[in-house]
Design a protein around this motif. Structure first.
Motif, short mmCIF file in Angstrom:
data_model
loop_
_atom_site.label_atom_id
_atom_site.label_comp_id
_atom_site.label_asym_id
_atom_site.label_seq_id
_atom_site.Cartn_x
_atom_site.Cartn_y
_atom_site.Cartn_z
N ALA A 173 0.84 -1.21 0.00
CA ALA A 173 0.00 0.00 0.00
C ALA A 173 0.87 1.26 0.00
O ALA A 173 0.57 2.23 -0.69
CB ALA A 173 -0.93 0.00 1.21
N ALA A 174 1.95 1.27 0.76
CA ALA A 174 2.85 2.43 0.79
C ALA A 174 3.55 2.60 -0.56
O ALA A 174 3.74 3.71 -1.04
CB ALA A 174 3.87 2.27 1.90
N GLY A 175 3.92 1.50 -1.16
CA GLY A 175 4.59 1.55 -2.47
C GLY A 175 3.66 2.04 -3.55
O GLY A 175 4.06 2.80 -4.43
N GLU A 176 2.40 1.66 -3.55
CA GLU A 176 1.44 2.11 -4.55
C GLU A 176 1.17 3.59 -4.42
O GLU A 176 1.03 4.30 -5.41
CB GLU A 176 0.12 1.33 -4.41
CG GLU A 176 0.20 -0.09 -4.91
CD GLU A 176 -1.11 -0.85 -4.70
OE1 GLU A 176 -2.08 -0.26 -4.20
OE2 GLU A 176 -1.14 -2.03 -5.04
N ALA A 177 1.14 4.08 -3.19
CA ALA A 177 0.90 5.52 -3.00
C ALA A 177 2.09 6.32 -3.54
O ALA A 177 1.92 7.40 -4.08
CB ALA A 177 0.68 5.81 -1.51
N ALA A 178 3.28 5.79 -3.41
CA ALA A 178 4.47 6.49 -3.90
C ALA A 178 4.56 6.41 -5.41
O ALA A 178 5.05 7.32 -6.07
CB ALA A 178 5.72 5.89 -3.27
N ILE A 179 4.04 5.33 -6.01
CA ILE A 179 4.13 5.15 -7.45
C ILE A 179 3.06 5.95 -8.17
O ILE A 179 3.28 6.45 -9.26
CB ILE A 179 4.02 3.66 -7.81
CG1 ILE A 179 5.24 2.92 -7.26
CG2 ILE A 179 3.91 3.46 -9.30
CD1 ILE A 179 5.19 1.44 -7.46
N ARG A 180 1.88 6.11 -7.60
CA ARG A 180 0.80 6.82 -8.28
C ARG A 180 1.17 8.29 -8.50
O ARG A 180 1.53 8.99 -7.57
CB ARG A 180 -0.47 6.79 -7.42
CG ARG A 180 -1.18 5.50 -7.45
CD ARG A 180 -2.52 5.61 -6.75
NE ARG A 180 -2.91 4.29 -6.31
CZ ARG A 180 -3.61 4.03 -5.25
NH1 ARG A 180 -4.02 5.01 -4.48
NH2 ARG A 180 -3.92 2.81 -4.94
N PRO A 181 1.07 8.74 -9.73
CA PRO A 181 1.36 10.17 -9.99
C PRO A 181 0.17 11.04 -9.56
O PRO A 181 -0.92 10.54 -9.33
CB PRO A 181 1.57 10.21 -11.51
CG PRO A 181 0.87 9.01 -12.03
CD PRO A 181 0.87 7.99 -10.92
N ALA A 182 0.43 12.25 -9.49
CA ALA A 182 -0.63 13.21 -9.14
C ALA A 182 -1.69 13.15 -10.21
O ALA A 182 -1.44 12.80 -11.36
CB ALA A 182 -0.06 14.61 -9.03
#
Length: 188
Positions: A173-182
């Motif tokens: 979940a932390a990795g997906e939040a960091a990967i998702r662009p604005a």
């Protein structure tokens, strides 16, 4: 309704088996000592000291209380046979009884020579049957305790796996939040 009665009886049986097994563990040393002293008392006086010491040494080499109980039952029967031979009564009605390592094997055959012999043999048969029943409960209790130990180990493994899954889910979940662009920076 019969399955419910069976379930209740099975639960009651499990509780009784556990209780009888714990009682057997508590009484095993006393029972072993009682059998040993009974066997030594039944021997002729000339053989009590030597055989008593030999049996005690053999008893200490046995690993479990169950094997020790079976051994002492065997030596009680062997002591009775020795006493009968010393008195000159070779045919006492006990044949095929072996006391090596506590294995009580063979058949008890009544000769009908005397009423006292028949009563003694009958008493030994009843006593042996009762001992075997108690030992059966003891074995079942040991199996139940082993299964409980295995179940606890399995439950501990499941708890550990769940913790690891939770940690991995948090990392994903932390990795997906960091990967998702604005929202506005994604090319179309």
């Amino acid at each position: 309704m019969s399955w419910l009665a069976g379930l209740v009886l099975a639960g009651f049986g499990a509780l009784m088996t556990d209780w009888v097994g714990k009682e057997a563990q508590n009484w095993a040393p006393k029972l072993i000592l009682r059998f040993l002293t009974t066997a030594v008392r039944r021997l002729p006086e000339t053989r009590r000291t030597r055989l008593g010491e030999e049996w005690q040494a053999s008893l200490l080499e046995l690993p479990t209380p169950l094997s020790q109980i079976m051994f002492t039952v065997g030596i009680v029967i062997a002591a009775e046979r020795i006493r009968a031979r010393e008195r000159g009564k070779a045919g006492t009605g006990l044949t095929g009884v072996h006391s090596g390592m506590g294995a009580v094997a063979g058949a008890v055959v009544m000769t009908g020579a005397a009423v006292s012999t028949t009563r003694r043999v009958r008493g030994i048969v009843w006593f042996s049957a009762c001992v075997m029943i108690v030992l059966g409960f003891y074995l079942v209790n040991i199996q139940v305790m082993t299964m409980r130990t295995q179940l606890k180990a399995t439950e501990a493994s499941i708890r550990k796996a769940r913790r690891e899954i939770t940690v991995l889910e948090a990392r994903v979940a932390a990795g997906e939040a960091a990967i998702r662009p604005a929202a506005g920076s994604m090319p179309r």
